[in-house]
Design a protein around this motif. Sequence first.
Motif, PDB file in Angstrom:
ATOM      1  N   SER A  46      27.870  -8.461  27.825  1.00 38.49           N
ATOM      2  CA  SER A  46      27.705  -7.241  27.022  1.00 38.49           C
ATOM      3  C   SER A  46      29.056  -6.657  26.648  1.00 38.49           C
ATOM      4  O   SER A  46      29.211  -6.086  25.568  1.00 38.49           O
ATOM      5  N   LEU A  47      30.042  -6.850  27.529  1.00 38.40           N
ATOM      6  CA  LEU A  47      31.382  -6.346  27.214  1.00 38.40           C
ATOM      7  C   LEU A  47      31.931  -7.056  25.978  1.00 38.40           C
ATOM      8  O   LEU A  47      32.442  -6.427  25.054  1.00 38.40           O
ATOM      9  N   VAL A  48      31.762  -8.370  25.962  1.00 37.52           N
ATOM     10  CA  VAL A  48      32.271  -9.129  24.815  1.00 37.52           C
ATOM     11  C   VAL A  48      31.572  -8.695  23.536  1.00 37.52           C
ATOM     12  O   VAL A  48      32.218  -8.464  22.510  1.00 37.52           O
ATOM     13  N   SER A  49      30.249  -8.500  23.626  1.00 37.79           N
ATOM     14  CA  SER A  49      29.566  -8.132  22.383  1.00 37.79           C
ATOM     15  C   SER A  49      29.932  -6.702  21.984  1.00 37.79           C
ATOM     16  O   SER A  49      30.056  -6.394  20.802  1.00 37.79           O
ATOM     17  N   GLU A  50      30.161  -5.827  22.979  1.00 36.77           N
ATOM     18  CA  GLU A  50      30.609  -4.470  22.656  1.00 36.77           C
ATOM     19  C   GLU A  50      31.979  -4.508  21.999  1.00 36.77           C
ATOM     20  O   GLU A  50      32.246  -3.788  21.043  1.00 36.77           O
ATOM     21  N   ILE A  51      32.840  -5.341  22.556  1.00 42.93           N
ATOM     22  CA  ILE A  51      34.192  -5.433  21.987  1.00 42.93           C
ATOM     23  C   ILE A  51      34.096  -5.917  20.541  1.00 42.93           C
ATOM     24  O   ILE A  51      34.782  -5.420  19.658  1.00 42.93           O
TER      25      ILE A  51
END
Lengths: 852, 225
Positions: free
Chosen positions: A55-60
């Motif tokens: 989720s962090l990667v997609s948020e970034i």
Amino acid sequence: MDTIVKPGRLNESWRWVIKMAWKDSRRNRTRLFIFILSIALGIAALVGINSFKSSLVSEINNQAKELLGADLAIGGQSKSFTEEAYKFTSDIPGEKSYESSFASMIYFPRTDGTRLMNVKSLKGAYPYYGIIETDPPEAADQFKKGQFALVDESVMLQYNVAVGDDVKVGETLFNIVGKLKKVPGQTEIGTTVAPVVYIPLDYLGGTGLMKKGSRINQTVYYKIDDPNEVAETDEGFRKELDEMGIYLETVEDRKRDTGRAFSDLADFLNLVAFVALLLGCIGVSSSVFVYIKEKIKTVAILRCLGASSNQVFFIFLSQIAIFGLIGAVIGAAIGVFIQGYLPVLLQDFIPVEVNSAISWVSILQGVFLGLFISILFTLLPLLKVRKVAPLGVIREIVSKKSDSWMLSGIIYTIIFLFVWFFSKLQIGEWLEAFFFTLGIVAAFILLTLTGKAVIWLVRKFFPKSVGFVWRQGMANLYRPNNQTLTLVVTIGLGTALISSLYSMQDLLIQQITISGEGDRPNMVLFDIQTPQIKEVQEITLDYDMPIIQDVPVITMTLKEINGINKYQAISDSTLGYKKWVYNREYRVTYREKLISSEKIVDGKWRGEYQEGDSVFISISKGFAQGINVNIGDEILFNVQGALIKTYVGSFREVDWRRVQTNFLVLFPKGVLEDAPQFNVLVTKTTSGDYASRYQQAIVRNFPNISIIDLGLILSTLEEILGKISFVIQFMALFSIATGLLVLLSSVITSKYQRIEENVLLRTLGASKSQIWKILFTEYFMLGTIASSAGLFISMVGSLLLAKYVFEIPYAPNYISLIGVFLIITSLTVIIGLLNSRSVTNNPPLQVIRKEV
Amino acid sequence: MPSILSVSDLSKIYTNAHTKKDLKILDQINFNIEKGASFSIVGPSGSGKTTLLGLCAGLDQVTSGSIVLNDIKLDNLNEDQLAKVRNDHVGFVFQNFQLIPTLTALENVMIPLELRGEKNAESSSKDLLARVGLSERMIHYPVQMSGGEQQRVSIARAFSNNPKILFADEPTGNLDEETSQSIEELLFQINKESGTTLVIVTHDLELAAKTDHMIRLKGGKIISN
Ligand SMILES: Nc1ncnc2c1ncn2[C@@H]1O[C@H](COP(=O)(O)OP(=O)(O)OP(=O)(O)O)[C@@H](O)[C@H]1O
Ligand SMILES: [Mg+2]
């Protein structure tokens, strides 16, 4: 006819295997469940971190524009922004905002506080995406409209400053219109390290801080609606700008860099989780080992009644698989909860807001992994099942067939490869992962040997003269079905892993805690211009403070190494010189004698330049290795326009942890005296109050001087470290909980081995307290031996880490070691005793009927 | 009558792993058992009775000689083939019952049938348990039953696959006289009803006398037939 019947029979046989597996598990479910749960926790941690990472990667990705605040940014040091460079930036079409930023002392007149801050002066509508978060919100726009400032919220709190007060930047007073809460793309930690003051760019000139000597970073932010235009600019200008020392950053660049930084963080956490998982694997493996031992009789009966060795093998394999699957699913479910908590835990470290979306990929991976390892790590004990002969129903036979060494060899290899491969995934380096795996194997072997040695020693030197209960307890260590090896390995390895985690943390803290106590300096003044030196020295002495060091600093860049310039180095990588070597700025000093924190390790130090001779410089050993130069190599420096040819005369070892002005490159006396330079003064204050009055005096007189208060830096570092260690401890919690579960499941498993015997003793008239004492002796010995062996391993590991990775002396923290020892030993005893309660609290017959 | 089990020139030697000394447990054993007969092996403790029984049932490998069970030569079969033979033709009753502790009485009885993939394993096992008088105790675990009850379960299990031959190693050795009596009666009764060949190892001469044939073992040799 046969061919029609056969598939049916095969199916039937499989169904029976599964059914038997399920039926047979009924009376062992609690046990199976507990030892499978050991795996669940590791899986939980992994799934949690991996889902969080995704989720962090997609948020970034989603918030990449907000991270940069623009479609494109071009920036660099102000000296690089020549006329030509400036023309470049204005030729790029699109809406522009300009930012100049630099470190400077600021002053709050009302409360009389000074502090080094990151001053950002801004002109234009930046940020185009996302916002500068302020309190009140409208202040983010308002400050650009006059002589206003935004000041970092926590600094305002710390210096007791309110909205409406003034802040002095250089020679100008700005009215604070808002508290600065969040700057685009910056993390909480970043803000702690370098708190920001925003002022309008139009007022920057008035501060007088743009004088020569101040290092200012210029950035131009663009809003370009057409993505093709961004791409074209990128292609057309990046290289040329780069050659001028100016960088170009697109949203894609920012996305990639941010993503990379945080996948490193996630990978580290993953490694910690993996340790928990490994611990669980070892626990499961050893529990299954004992479990299968008990099943030998059942296997013999089944074989006698006509079941094939494969059928029996698969009964127990599917039993493990079923429970492994259940454990993995539970683990994944807990992982989802952890994922929900991680954003809270890590919020200070990440620049985006993370909403935890369930990542089915991570969950599936976790479930699969859990299933896979529960099978992989139980195959070894399970293989024994295939070797059980039906003759076992008639008499206990010592298994004579051990021809499965090849199979066990293969399984050991797979386990090794699995651990290696998986740790490579987390560490990123094959070699390091290999050593990590090797370390675990070594620990495993060492513990196995310890266990064996204990069995041998107790038997050999058995204290025959001690009382009955002690003899019983001790004899339990070596008698058939003893749990010595199992418990020493699992508890020992668990202790080693957990204690290593803590001592690593200690090492990290130790490395930074070089506080300004004792005679060490605690204040450093930068950017003292040559005409200011005398007066600054006077003020310092007026305040009764020593001038510990006062050194000149000259900034320069590296033009050629052995005649190779940057372009040649870039176009021919075989030359072995990296681009950054040419791009960075070198801060250099000159002096005749070496200082106490450095010593020559190679070559000869020539302290004074002789007219007509060459210039021999000294380079720090580590740095020389980094840029790939040797003694005698020729280096051409560009000292603000003037070229100086030098030769590497010596290498120095520098103790960077000493609070002193240390330099990578050192010139001899007599070369740089006339070059443009500024001075650095190192001093020491006694009381905090005195320190702040001294700072105020300096800043009032010389606003261009920056003061680094080491006390402040240390407390900031401690704060950050506190946050980091909290994260590490959270992850370590999984190792600890797994360790406890492993302990519990080992003890529960062993309970079944001891129960018949203890009931027999009870039947023969042993009193409750006698049974307790026997059990106590056994578990106490086991706990003591296992935890001290584990601690020994962790001390060796930490010593190696300290010596080869951190390169600092290792001083074991004996108090925490003793603490770990006591905790593990008493937990072993307590869990062991609690678990055997039923033996002493219930009538013997009832125990046998219920538990066997 | 055709023979169900024939043993010829059978010897079994154990080699002590430490002293490397050979220990001759069975020496040149020959006998033949007819279908449907009842047969007993008697002899003092340590004379090799259990060893002989184990060999006949294919639980162990002979040193020399051969065994033919229901026209199948056991000598050259591998472990899994032997397992199949046992499942198809052989039933067992042991002195110490040998029930699987994690399975209920009913499930223990069902195993041989399920191994064959039979559909009505449950109902026929229930019938068998009823026949040995345990219809009330089907869902009990072995530890929850008395020795006599456990032995009856193991008899039900032994007969569940309709074996051609049933081996019983001191089936009443662990039981009191009264219970022994009823277990013996049960064995002979089912043996008659289903036409199974019965081979009993015992040192109870009274029991041995009830069988059609008897061999006496001593020191690994047959001393009377
Ligand atoms: N694996 C083995 N290794 C060595 N000797 C063995 C082994 N198995 C059995 N024996 C020996 O073989 C002999 C016969 O044993 P067996 O169990 O057949 O006797 P038995 O007639 O059944 O006695 P009991 O009436 O006491 O049950 C014994 O002396 C025993 O010690
Ligand atoms: Mg016997």
